[in-house]
Design a protein around this motif. Structure first.
Motif, PDB file in Angstrom:
ATOM      1  N   TRP A  47      -5.869 -30.692 -25.329  1.00  0.00           N
ATOM      2  CA  TRP A  47      -5.749 -31.745 -24.280  1.00  0.00           C
ATOM      3  C   TRP A  47      -5.870 -33.077 -24.801  1.00  0.00           C
ATOM      4  O   TRP A  47      -5.236 -33.966 -24.029  1.00  0.00           O
ATOM      5  N   GLN A  48      -6.887 -33.201 -25.598  1.00  0.00           N
ATOM      6  CA  GLN A  48      -6.934 -34.613 -26.241  1.00  0.00           C
ATOM      7  C   GLN A  48      -5.930 -34.786 -27.613  1.00  0.00           C
ATOM      8  O   GLN A  48      -6.302 -34.751 -28.646  1.00  0.00           O
ATOM      9  N   GLU A 143       3.480 -25.261 -21.067  1.00  0.00           N
ATOM     10  CA  GLU A 143       2.078 -26.250 -21.413  1.00  0.00           C
ATOM     11  C   GLU A 143       2.411 -27.652 -21.644  1.00  0.00           C
ATOM     12  O   GLU A 143       1.609 -28.507 -21.336  1.00  0.00           O
ATOM     13  N   LEU A 147       1.282 -31.160 -19.520  1.00  0.00           N
ATOM     14  CA  LEU A 147       0.083 -31.605 -20.493  1.00  0.00           C
ATOM     15  C   LEU A 147      -0.342 -32.999 -19.880  1.00  0.00           C
ATOM     16  O   LEU A 147      -1.438 -33.391 -19.837  1.00  0.00           O
ATOM     17  N   ASP A 148       0.607 -33.970 -19.454  1.00  0.00           N
ATOM     18  CA  ASP A 148      -0.028 -35.177 -18.727  1.00  0.00           C
ATOM     19  C   ASP A 148      -0.553 -35.290 -17.228  1.00  0.00           C
ATOM     20  O   ASP A 148       0.400 -34.676 -16.405  1.00  0.00           O
ATOM     21  N   ASP A 149      -1.605 -35.612 -17.087  1.00  0.00           N
ATOM     22  CA  ASP A 149      -2.318 -35.771 -15.725  1.00  0.00           C
ATOM     23  C   ASP A 149      -1.358 -36.243 -14.651  1.00  0.00           C
ATOM     24  O   ASP A 149      -1.647 -35.673 -13.535  1.00  0.00           O
ATOM     25  N   ARG A 152       1.657 -34.031 -13.596  1.00  0.00           N
ATOM     26  CA  ARG A 152       1.387 -32.445 -13.465  1.00  0.00           C
ATOM     27  C   ARG A 152       1.600 -32.011 -12.224  1.00  0.00           C
ATOM     28  O   ARG A 152       2.211 -30.882 -12.040  1.00  0.00           O
ATOM     29  N   SER A 174      -2.465 -23.927 -18.093  1.00  0.00           N
ATOM     30  CA  SER A 174      -2.294 -25.031 -17.382  1.00  0.00           C
ATOM     31  C   SER A 174      -1.887 -24.847 -15.824  1.00  0.00           C
ATOM     32  O   SER A 174      -2.537 -25.632 -15.236  1.00  0.00           O
TER      33      SER A 174
END
Length: 203
Positions: A47-48, A143, A147-149, A152, A174
Motif C-alpha cells: 500500500w505504501q 488491485e 490502490l489510491d484512497d 477507491r 482491496s
C-alpha cells in the motif's frame, strides 16, 4: 507521489524505460506475487508505494486504449497492469476500468483453475504466453484500480453495478476490505448473491 526530477528525465522515453521501474508495485506485478499456487501464499500489493502522474504518458495511454478494443486483448491487459504499476491518475483509472470491463469475473477464476491442470490452456492466458506464468489477470488489474484512497469508493461503486460484482470478492483483497470497512450494505448484497456449488450455478 510525484517525482519532478524523474518526470523531467522521462521526457521522450518509452514507458518501459522510465525511471520508475523499481517501484514496489512494479515488482509485485512482475513477480506475479498474487499467484498462490506459484508462491504458496498470497502477497498483497504494497500500500505504501509511489507512482507517477499519468499526464506524462497521455499519448501512450490513448494508444493502449485503442489496442484494447481489438478482439485479441489478453496480452494488452498484461501491458496495462505493468503500466498501472508505474502511473496513476484519471486516464489510468479509465484504462484499468476499460480492461476490467472486458473480463467476466465468473469465468476468470474458472479459467485459472482449468489452466493449472492443462498447461496448454494456461499459456494462452499468461503474460507472453508462457506455461509458467499466472493466468489470473483480473487480480492485478483490480488491485491497481483500487490502490489510491481518493478514487477507491467511486471505483467500487461502479463495480457494484455489474451483474458479477459478488465475484470480485475472490480476487485480491482491496475490494473485500473496502466493502467490509466502509460499505457493509454492499458487502451484504455480494454475500447474498454468492451461491454454493451446485445451487443454480451458471457454469
Amino acid at each position: 507521489v510525484e517525482d519532478r526530477l524523474a518526470i523531467e528525465k522521462s521526457n521522450g522515453l518509452a514507458i518501459s524505460e522510465m525511471p520508475f521501474v523499481n517501484l514496489p508495485a512494479t515488482k509485485w506485478v512482475d513477480g506475479e506475487s498474487w499467484d498462490i499456487q506459484k508462491h504458496h501464499k498470497y502477497t498483497p500489493l504494497p500500500w505504501q508505494t509511489g507512482r507517477c502522474k499519468d499526464h506524462i504518458a497521455t499519448k501512450e495511454l490513448e494508444t493502449i486504449a485503442k489496442l484494447l478494443q481489438r478482439p485479441s486483448r489478453r496480452q494488452v491487459l498484461w501491458q496495462i497492469a505493468e503500466i498501472a504499476a508505474i502511473l496513476s491518475g484519471p486516464k489510468m483509472i479509465e484504462l484499468l476500468e476499460a480492461g476490467i470491463a472486458t473480463l467476466d469475473a465468473r469465468f476468470e477464476g474458472m479459467a485459472r483453475t482449468v489452466g493449472r491442470h492443462y498447461p496448454y490452456l494456461n499459456s494462452v492466458l499468461t503474460k507472453n504466453e508462457t506455461q509458467k506464468g499466472s493466468c489470473d489477470i483480473l487480480t492485478p488489474l483490480l488491485e491497481l484500480l483500487l490502490l489510491d484512497d481518493p478514487s477507491r469508493d467511486e471505483c467500487v461503486a461502479k463495480l457494484m453495478k455489474r451483474d458479477d460484482c459478488e465475484f470480485f470478492l475472490l480476487f485480491g483483497t482491496s475490494f473485500g476490505r473496502h466493502l467490509s470497512t466502509l460499505r457493509q450494505e454492499w458487502l451484504h448484497k455480494c454475500l447474498c448473491k454468492l451461491k454454493a456449488p451446485g445451487v443454480d450455478t451458471e457454469f
